[in-house]
Scaffold this active site. Structure first.
Site, PDB file in Angstrom:
ATOM      1  CG  HIS A   1      -2.111  -0.933   1.027  1.00  0.00           C
ATOM      2  ND1 HIS A   1      -2.259  -2.122   1.727  1.00  0.00           N
ATOM      3  CD2 HIS A   1      -3.151  -0.862   0.184  1.00  0.00           C
ATOM      4  CE1 HIS A   1      -3.363  -2.722   1.346  1.00  0.00           C
ATOM      5  NE2 HIS A   1      -3.941  -1.986   0.409  1.00  0.00           N
TER       6      HIS A   1
ATOM      7  CG  HIS B   1      -2.146  -0.079  -4.305  1.00  0.00           C
ATOM      8  ND1 HIS B   1      -2.763  -1.064  -5.064  1.00  0.00           N
ATOM      9  CD2 HIS B   1      -3.105   0.416  -3.477  1.00  0.00           C
ATOM     10  CE1 HIS B   1      -4.036  -1.159  -4.698  1.00  0.00           C
ATOM     11  NE2 HIS B   1      -4.271  -0.275  -3.752  1.00  0.00           N
TER      12      HIS B   1
ATOM     13  CG  HIS C   1      -7.589   3.798  -3.461  1.00  0.00           C
ATOM     14  ND1 HIS C   1      -6.554   3.788  -4.373  1.00  0.00           N
ATOM     15  CD2 HIS C   1      -7.616   2.564  -2.920  1.00  0.00           C
ATOM     16  CE1 HIS C   1      -5.982   2.603  -4.368  1.00  0.00           C
ATOM     17  NE2 HIS C   1      -6.591   1.828  -3.495  1.00  0.00           N
ATOM     18  CG  ASP C   2      -5.283   2.113  -0.459  1.00  0.00           C
ATOM     19  OD1 ASP C   2      -5.085   1.206  -1.300  1.00  0.00           O
ATOM     20  OD2 ASP C   2      -6.216   2.071   0.367  1.00  0.00           O
TER      21      ASP C   2
ATOM     22  CG  ASP D   1      -8.352  -1.217  -4.048  1.00  0.00           C
ATOM     23  OD1 ASP D   1      -8.946  -1.238  -2.960  1.00  0.00           O
ATOM     24  OD2 ASP D   1      -7.113  -1.037  -4.140  1.00  0.00           O
TER      25      ASP D   1
ATOM     26  CD  GLN E   1      -2.880 -14.147  -4.302  1.00  0.00           C
ATOM     27  OE1 GLN E   1      -3.581 -13.682  -5.184  1.00  0.00           O
ATOM     28  NE2 GLN E   1      -2.637 -13.506  -3.162  1.00  0.00           N
TER      29      GLN E   1
ATOM     30  CG  PHE F   1      -8.156 -12.504  -2.900  1.00  0.00           C
ATOM     31  CD1 PHE F   1      -7.457 -11.670  -3.761  1.00  0.00           C
ATOM     32  CD2 PHE F   1      -9.093 -11.928  -2.044  1.00  0.00           C
ATOM     33  CE1 PHE F   1      -7.679 -10.299  -3.753  1.00  0.00           C
ATOM     34  CE2 PHE F   1      -9.317 -10.566  -2.036  1.00  0.00           C
ATOM     35  CZ  PHE F   1      -8.608  -9.755  -2.900  1.00  0.00           C
TER      36      PHE F   1
HETATM   37  C1  LIG Z   1      -2.576  -9.738  -4.853  1.00  0.00           C
HETATM   38  O1  LIG Z   1      -3.293 -10.366  -3.816  1.00  0.00           O
HETATM   39  C2  LIG Z   1      -4.043  -9.608  -2.957  1.00  0.00           C
HETATM   40  C3  LIG Z   1      -4.184  -8.228  -3.063  1.00  0.00           C
HETATM   41  C4  LIG Z   1      -4.989  -7.529  -2.136  1.00  0.00           C
HETATM   42  C5  LIG Z   1      -5.643  -8.218  -1.114  1.00  0.00           C
HETATM   43  C6  LIG Z   1      -6.513  -7.518  -0.146  1.00  0.00           C
HETATM   44  N1  LIG Z   1      -7.118  -8.257   0.762  1.00  0.00           N
HETATM   45  N2  LIG Z   1      -7.941  -7.668   1.649  1.00  0.00           N
HETATM   46  C7  LIG Z   1      -8.828  -8.578   2.421  1.00  0.00           C
HETATM   47  C8  LIG Z   1      -8.006  -9.592   3.210  1.00  0.00           C
HETATM   48  C9  LIG Z   1      -8.954 -10.576   3.940  1.00  0.00           C
HETATM   49  N3  LIG Z   1      -9.896 -11.151   2.982  1.00  0.00           N
HETATM   50  C10 LIG Z   1      -9.999 -12.509   2.797  1.00  0.00           C
HETATM   51  O2  LIG Z   1      -9.424 -13.301   3.479  1.00  0.00           O
HETATM   52  C11 LIG Z   1     -10.879 -12.956   1.628  1.00  0.00           C
HETATM   53  N4  LIG Z   1     -10.709 -14.380   1.419  1.00  0.00           N
HETATM   54  C12 LIG Z   1     -11.686 -15.294   1.636  1.00  0.00           C
HETATM   55  O3  LIG Z   1     -12.743 -14.985   2.104  1.00  0.00           O
HETATM   56  C13 LIG Z   1     -11.235 -16.652   1.222  1.00  0.00           C
HETATM   57  C14 LIG Z   1      -9.806 -16.442   0.753  1.00  0.00           C
HETATM   58  C15 LIG Z   1      -9.593 -14.954   0.891  1.00  0.00           C
HETATM   59  O4  LIG Z   1      -8.598 -14.312   0.577  1.00  0.00           O
HETATM   60  C16 LIG Z   1     -10.702 -10.205   2.186  1.00  0.00           C
HETATM   61  C17 LIG Z   1      -9.788  -9.261   1.448  1.00  0.00           C
HETATM   62  C18 LIG Z   1      -8.011  -6.323   1.853  1.00  0.00           C
HETATM   63  O5  LIG Z   1      -8.833  -5.796   2.602  1.00  0.00           O
HETATM   64  C19 LIG Z   1      -6.973  -5.487   1.157  1.00  0.00           C
HETATM   65  C20 LIG Z   1      -7.340  -3.998   1.098  1.00  0.00           C
HETATM   66  C21 LIG Z   1      -8.319  -3.650   0.044  1.00  0.00           C
HETATM   67  C22 LIG Z   1      -8.496  -4.434  -1.029  1.00  0.00           C
HETATM   68  C23 LIG Z   1      -7.945  -5.780  -1.167  1.00  0.00           C
HETATM   69  C24 LIG Z   1      -6.748  -6.037  -0.248  1.00  0.00           C
HETATM   70  C25 LIG Z   1      -5.503  -9.614  -1.014  1.00  0.00           C
HETATM   71  C26 LIG Z   1      -4.705 -10.303  -1.937  1.00  0.00           C
HETATM   72  O6  LIG Z   1      -4.507 -11.651  -1.918  1.00  0.00           O
HETATM   73  C27 LIG Z   1      -5.149 -12.414  -0.879  1.00  0.00           C
HETATM   74 MG   LIG Z   2      -7.792   0.690   0.706  1.00  0.00          MG
HETATM   75 ZN   LIG Z   3      -6.035  -0.037  -2.595  1.00  0.00          ZN
END
Ligand SMILES: COc1ccc(C2=NN(C3CCN(C(=O)CN4C(=O)CCC4=O)CC3)C(=O)[C@@H]3CC=CC[C@H]23)cc1OC
Ligand SMILES: [Mg+2]
Ligand SMILES: [Zn+2]
Length: 366
Positions: free
Chosen positions: A87, A91, A127-128, A245, A296, A299
């Site tokens: 961040h 980004h 935004h960040d 994002d 990954q 996600f």
């Molecule tokens: C390139 O790779 C990523 C880039 C950004 C994020 C972000 N992540 N997050 C939350 C973290 C917790 N979360 C989870 O654990 C979601 N999830 C499941 O429910 C099952 C598996 C999984 O990952 C929701 C997203 C953020 O809040 C960051 C800030 C804003 C946007 C995305 C960012 C995650 C990435 O790779 C996992």
């Molecule tokens: Mg953010």
């Molecule tokens: Zn962002």
């Protein structure tokens, strides 16, 4: 204040290399890491200037004084933490450039007003800003002053917005003084709505609302989206900014892998602090139990793919290249999920009995 600005908003060593990169500014696989180097670590200032001034001529449309805008963007860029692996200003520039590409597709071009496009691009850029490299959950769990200030609701996103608009109050940074009051009020409202929509806790409700709009959206005969109300227009713009994002997994594999390494290192640094504080570690934050590939794939399956499939429907036939890249990237990590350690006979007697009973079961089935 008409200082003669450098061509790209910032002084660069190699103008030819910069010109070559800028000629690729409308491509999805733009290499932001290379751009950060060529712009001498001013990716956000130069990205904002190139897109808003050179590419879209939006500054002139709203009587924005370019030198004042550049000075403001230098302050915003300086308030992104260089020490954050993910961040950081690169980004911010990445989300802005990705947004610029999506807003350039004919299916949405002409649908949005210049002010809406300006708001979406500016929101992406800021935004960040001043992101601490920690999640909303961590800030609340540790009673961080920001969580107290924003009562645990969209803490980071409120802080990014307040930071960006507070600088705009300073006379020598106030590039919006040339806008009329109505424009400035609407611009501010849209930027707030857009940045608040980047809060991941809003993801599912935003996705549901976009799906409803896709079902009801009347794509006019000229292949342009027809969006009636402010809410519908804002919803689509929120979807575009939020998708940008979380667009890393839709980029060329080398770029996606670089972003993944960065976010994982940032999560690990948060996990290190959670461990030191005796807190439960957040998902994906335990460097002692890495799960990069599975995270990954998870996600992508739970978050990125559902959103980008919906955006691909809304913007059809655009965004198809992103979807195919996303599937390719998913396979890359899926095929590298480590074998779960072979289930050895455990030393827990009742476990052993279970195992024997299941092999007994297998015998009985023969
Ligand atoms: C390139 O790779 C990523 C880039 C950004 C994020 C972000 N992540 N997050 C939350 C973290 C917790 N979360 C989870 O654990 C979601 N999830 C499941 O429910 C099952 C598996 C999984 O990952 C929701 C997203 C953020 O809040 C960051 C800030 C804003 C946007 C995305 C960012 C995650 C990435 O790779 C996992
Ligand atoms: Mg953010
Ligand atoms: Zn962002």
């Amino acid at each position: 204040l008409k200082g003669n600005l450098p061509k790209f908003g910032v002084e660069v060593e190699d103008e030819d290399a910069m010109s070559l990169m800028v000629s690729q500014i409308n491509t999805w696989n733009f290499d932001l890491f290379k751009f950060a180097v060529i712009s001498k670590d001013h990716p956000l200032v130069s990205m904002a200037y190139v897109i808003l001034q050179s590419e879209r001529n939006l500054l002139r449309s709203y009587n924005v004084d370019p030198p004042t805008f550049i000075k403001y963007m230098f302050v915003i860029e300086a308030n992104y933490h260089k020490t954050n692996p993910y961040h950081n200003a690169t980004h911010g520039a990445d989300v802005m450039q990705s947004c610029h590409v999506l807003l350039g597709y004919s299916v949405v071009e002409q649908v949005f007003t210049d002010l809406e496009v300006f708001a979406a691009l500016f929101a992406s850029a800021i935004h960040d800003v001043d992101h601490p490299g920690l999640s909303n959950q961590f800030l609340s769990n540790t009673s961080n002053e920001l969580a107290i200030l924003y009562n645990d609701h969209a803490v980071l996103e409120n802080h990014h917005l307040a930071t960006a608009f507070k600088f705009l109050q300073e006379d020598e940074l106030n590039w919006a003084s040339g806008m009329d009051d109505k424009q400035r009020q609407l611009f501010r409202k849209m930027v707030i709505d857009l940045v608040l929509a980047t809060d991941m806790s809003k993801h599912l409700s935003l996705l549901a609302d976009i799906k409803t709009t896709v079902e009801s959206s009347k794509v006019a005969h000229n292949g342009k989206l027809v969006l009636e109300s402010y809410n519908e227009r804002m919803l689509v713009l929120q979807g575009i900014v939020h998708s940008c994002d979380i667009s890393s997994a839709t980029k060329a594999l080398p770029i996606y892998k670089a972003w993944t390494e960065r976010i994982i290192e940032e999560f690990y640094q948060q996990g290190d602090r959670e461990r030191d504080l005796g807190l439960n570690l957040s998902p994906m934050c335990d460097r002692q139990n890495p799960s990069i590939e599975k995270s990954q794939v998870g996600f992508i399956d739970f978050i990125v793919l559902p959103l980008w499939e919906t955006l691909g429907e809304l913007m059809f036939p655009y965004c198809q290249e992103m979807l195919s890249q996303l599937n390719e990237n998913r396979m890359y990590y899926f095929s590298r999920i480590p074998e779960s350690p072979r289930c050895s006979i455990t030393d827990e007697p009742e476990e052993r009995n279970n195992l024997i009973s299941s092999s007994e079961k297998r015998k009985n089935l023969r």
